[in-house]
Design a protein around this motif. Structure first.
Motif, short mmCIF file in Angstrom:
data_model
loop_
_atom_site.label_atom_id
_atom_site.label_comp_id
_atom_site.label_asym_id
_atom_site.label_seq_id
_atom_site.Cartn_x
_atom_site.Cartn_y
_atom_site.Cartn_z
N ASN A 123 0.84 -1.13 -0.04
CA ASN A 123 0.01 0.11 0.01
C ASN A 123 0.91 1.44 0.05
O ASN A 123 2.02 0.88 -0.41
N SER A 124 0.31 2.19 0.48
CA SER A 124 1.20 3.64 0.34
C SER A 124 2.42 3.56 1.25
O SER A 124 3.28 4.52 1.09
N THR A 125 2.50 2.74 2.25
CA THR A 125 3.70 2.84 3.03
C THR A 125 4.77 2.09 2.28
O THR A 125 5.73 2.09 3.04
N VAL A 126 4.65 1.88 1.11
CA VAL A 126 5.88 1.54 0.42
C VAL A 126 7.05 2.36 0.20
O VAL A 126 8.10 2.05 0.31
N TYR A 127 6.41 3.79 0.37
CA TYR A 127 7.67 4.83 0.37
C TYR A 127 8.58 4.73 1.66
O TYR A 127 9.80 5.23 1.56
N LYS A 128 8.42 3.87 2.80
CA LYS A 128 9.07 3.49 3.70
C LYS A 128 10.41 2.82 3.35
O LYS A 128 11.25 2.73 4.14
N LEU A 129 10.16 2.23 2.21
CA LEU A 129 11.36 1.11 1.92
C LEU A 129 12.47 2.21 1.12
O LEU A 129 13.44 1.60 0.80
N HIS A 130 11.89 3.41 0.66
CA HIS A 130 13.04 4.28 0.22
C HIS A 130 14.01 4.66 0.55
O HIS A 130 13.96 5.19 1.99
N CYS A 131 15.11 5.08 0.11
CA CYS A 131 16.37 5.60 0.89
C CYS A 131 16.17 7.15 1.32
O CYS A 131 16.28 7.72 2.18
N GLU A 132 15.32 7.72 0.28
CA GLU A 132 15.20 9.18 0.54
C GLU A 132 13.49 9.28 0.26
O GLU A 132 13.08 8.86 -0.51
N SER A 133 12.93 10.50 1.08
CA SER A 133 11.57 10.51 0.89
C SER A 133 11.44 11.56 -0.20
O SER A 133 12.14 12.52 -0.25
N SER A 134 10.30 11.68 -0.83
CA SER A 134 10.31 12.72 -1.87
C SER A 134 9.01 13.67 -1.35
O SER A 134 7.89 13.25 -1.04
N GLY A 135 9.45 14.95 -1.31
CA GLY A 135 8.27 16.06 -0.82
C GLY A 135 7.30 16.07 -1.98
O GLY A 135 6.01 16.39 -1.56
N VAL A 136 7.66 15.96 -3.00
CA VAL A 136 6.78 16.07 -4.24
C VAL A 136 5.90 15.02 -4.26
O VAL A 136 4.48 15.13 -4.42
N LEU A 137 6.21 13.81 -3.90
CA LEU A 137 5.50 12.77 -4.13
C LEU A 137 4.49 12.60 -2.74
O LEU A 137 3.14 12.23 -3.04
N ASN A 138 4.76 13.24 -1.63
CA ASN A 138 3.85 13.44 -0.53
C ASN A 138 2.81 14.48 -0.67
O ASN A 138 1.62 14.11 -0.53
N ILE A 139 3.22 15.39 -1.51
CA ILE A 139 1.94 16.50 -1.59
C ILE A 139 1.17 15.90 -2.73
O ILE A 139 -0.09 16.16 -2.80
N TYR A 140 2.00 15.11 -3.70
CA TYR A 140 0.86 14.60 -4.76
C TYR A 140 -0.16 13.72 -4.22
O TYR A 140 -1.23 13.42 -4.42
N GLY A 141 0.46 12.97 -3.29
CA GLY A 141 -0.39 11.88 -2.54
C GLY A 141 -1.53 12.63 -1.83
O GLY A 141 -2.78 12.10 -1.70
N LEU A 142 -1.28 13.58 -1.22
CA LEU A 142 -2.35 14.51 -0.50
C LEU A 142 -3.34 15.18 -1.32
O LEU A 142 -4.62 14.81 -0.97
#
Length: 306
Positions: free
Chosen positions: A177-196
């Protein structure tokens, strides 16, 4: 072995004592899957076969149940395989695909519920204009948008995440699910905003629209005769029950799981099972037993089979 090769596989660490309860998990989910296929497909077939049910309300119900069938078929086979496997793993591309299907179809359910709410609003509040507004072309447009818009919204983060570098290869869950982003080395602010933005478009706005239309319906019918109030309650309450329960489960999946709070693994598993089982099993009961015309045809079908 090359680290990039290892990085393509993710361990699903959301199961509770799967080695001990693997056959129990398998029997429960396999039984649920069979019931989902039989119950949802039966009502969809009844609506397709009987011309008396070729009305917008029943077409939207058939689309909603078909959506549940697609959702379950995309998720359940992988789960059943995992239950019987020694290791519960998934490749990163397959994880992204599962994420895409999971949220695209879940968002489609909210759009279909919004279309159903609008149909009920026009039917009850503007009965003389109903045939003019809810034409076949209008229904077709609503159905196409309900499946196309979520798919387009979800594809964007999937494509952007495809080449992300992974530093964590253990996923705290049984489906991606959306918590796949926790597997990444770096979080993306753009993707977080897009997700919102996707959250607002896919869940918040449809729910707001549905609540607005049903509020208008209940206000108008309150001042109408008893028969109109009975009709409104009969057709709208099932939709509201489905909306409230699905909204609560979706809020847990989208919002609470993204918080840093460390939920107990058993609670995560139970909530995930509810998300996967509750609505695909609950919707046919709500629409099969509470909708008078569908129940009548179901009753005839079972009487012939008896």
């Amino acid at each position: 072995m090359d680290n990039t090769l290892n990085a393509t596989y993710i361990t699903l660490d959301g199961y509770v004592e799967v080695q001990k309860y693997r056959y129990l998990y398998f029997v429960i989910m396999f039984t649920a899957y069979v019931l989902i296929i039989c119950s949802n497909s039966s009502i969809v077939c009844i609506i397709v076969i009987h011309e008396s049910l070729h009305e917008p309300m029943y077409i939207f119900i058939a689309a909603l149940l078909l959506n549940s069938l697609l959702f379950s078929t995309a998720i359940y086979p992988k789960l059943l395989i995992d239950f019987l496997s020694e290791k519960q793993i998934i490749s990163y591309p397959a994880c992204l695909f599962q994420w895409c299907i999971y949220y695209a179809l879940a968002t489609s359910e909210f759009y279909l519920l919004a279309a159903m709410a609008y149909d009920r609003y026009v039917s009850i509040c503007k009965p003389l204009q109903y045939q003019t507004i809810m034409r076949k072309s209008t229904v077709t447009i609503f159905l196409v948008l309900a499946w196309l818009v979520p798919a387009c919204q979800v594809v964007v983060p999937i494509v952007l995440n495809a080449n992300k570098k992974l530093c964590n290869f253990v996923f705290k869950g049984i489906i991606c699910n959306s918590t796949v982003y926790k597997l990444h080395c770096e979080s993306s602010g753009v993707l977080n905003i897009y997700g919102l933005i996707v959250f607002v478009n896919g869940l918040f706005l449809p729910v707001l629209f549905i609540l607005f239309t049903y509020t208008r319906i209940f206000i108008i019918t309150y001042h109408s005769c008893r028969e109109v109030r009975r009709k409104a309650a009969q057709t709208c309450l099932p939709h509201l029950i489905v909306l409230i329960s699905f909204s609560c489960l979706s809020a847990y999946d989208i919002l609470l799981l993204r918080l840093e709070t460390d939920f107990p693994k058993t609670l995560r598993l139970i909530m995930t099972f509810q998300i996967l089982m509750y609505h695909p099993l609950f919707n046919p009961i709500i629409y099969g037993l509470k909708m008078k015309e569908i129940y009548k045809h179901l009753k005839r079908l079972f009487c012939k089979m008896a």
